[in-house]
Design an enzyme around this catalytic site. Sequence first.
Site, PDB file in Angstrom:
ATOM      1  N   LYS A 145       0.826  -1.202   0.000  1.00 52.82           N
ATOM      2  CA  LYS A 145       0.000   0.000   0.000  1.00 52.82           C
ATOM      3  C   LYS A 145       0.869   1.265   0.000  1.00 52.82           C
ATOM      4  CE  LYS A 145      -3.914  -2.299   2.172  1.00 52.82           C
ATOM      5  NZ  LYS A 145      -4.573  -2.718   3.415  1.00 52.82           N
ATOM      6  N   ASP A 172     -11.708   2.086   3.379  1.00 52.53           N
ATOM      7  CA  ASP A 172     -12.004   0.673   3.118  1.00 52.53           C
ATOM      8  C   ASP A 172     -13.487   0.451   2.842  1.00 52.53           C
ATOM      9  OD1 ASP A 172      -9.745  -0.951   3.030  1.00 52.53           O
ATOM     10  OD2 ASP A 172      -9.559  -1.036   5.212  1.00 52.53           O
ATOM     11  N   GLN A 226      -5.403  -1.961   9.413  1.00 54.73           N
ATOM     12  CA  GLN A 226      -4.999  -3.185   8.737  1.00 54.73           C
ATOM     13  C   GLN A 226      -5.477  -4.394   9.532  1.00 54.73           C
ATOM     14  OE1 GLN A 226      -3.388  -3.475   5.696  1.00 54.73           O
ATOM     15  NE2 GLN A 226      -3.860  -5.638   5.944  1.00 54.73           N
TER      16      GLN A 226
END
Length: 284
Positions: free
Chosen positions: A51, A118, A95
């Site tokens: 990322k 997300d 995460q």
Amino acid sequence: MKIIDGKLISSQICEELKKEIEELKSKNITPCLKIIQVGDNQASNVYVRNKVRLSETVGVNTTVDKFPETISQEELINEIKKLNADKSVNGILVQLPIPKHISEKEVIEAIDEDKDVDCFSLTNVGKLWTARKSEIYLKPCTPFGVIELIKRSGVNISGKNAVIVGRSNIVGKPLAALLLLEDATVTVCHSRTANLKEVCKQADILVAAVGKAKMINHEYVKNGAIVIDVGINRDENNKLCGDVDFEDVKEIASMITPVPGGVGPMTITILLRNLIAVTKLQNK
């Protein structure tokens, strides 16, 4: 049979994102993503590095806040609240996985809905199912990556019969919502679905997101179907493979995604697309 190249399509989208970021930077705005990582999970380390790497490529400022596995839920949520209040931070993601003593649901809900890149929060999931297509600026990363793969391969989704094998909150359910927004007729299958092979054989678009190596073979696929493989597994030789038996299906499908190199590269790309969307929203 056409192989849908996720790496190529991802790179094309990244070039588009670079132009949007350059335009933002011309207004002294640099999209900023904050990744929260708890513990030292090796798989998470790889995902986070990827990322950060792609962020640097397109010109996004991405930093990682790492916390020990012993951090309490209250402490972690307090850290998220600080980032919610920080106007220099446009997007926040935690995460996963996180340690079992911390509620994943509580942590995700602590993220400001306008920084939830997300698209996991209940508010953003609710918008996905209830809002008009034009009103949704945040879309879940892997499912929307699937949509982009299909559309950028020249397929008109409208009117197609789409079958999803798998009903997870991360892929199956949100993908069903996105396909409905594209005017597909959608069936979601799962472990209790009767006559699974027959149902799958009706699909113009078949998406495998079940987490079982090479489960979907030619018996599940009708001639000319578009087959999208979201699975990431290891086969009997410890080789990376998907939920689809690629060699068994490739001559039946009109289009198919490989594993690796299909859906995988799209996920982080769509994450950055979401970051740009929220950055624009916050700077209106």
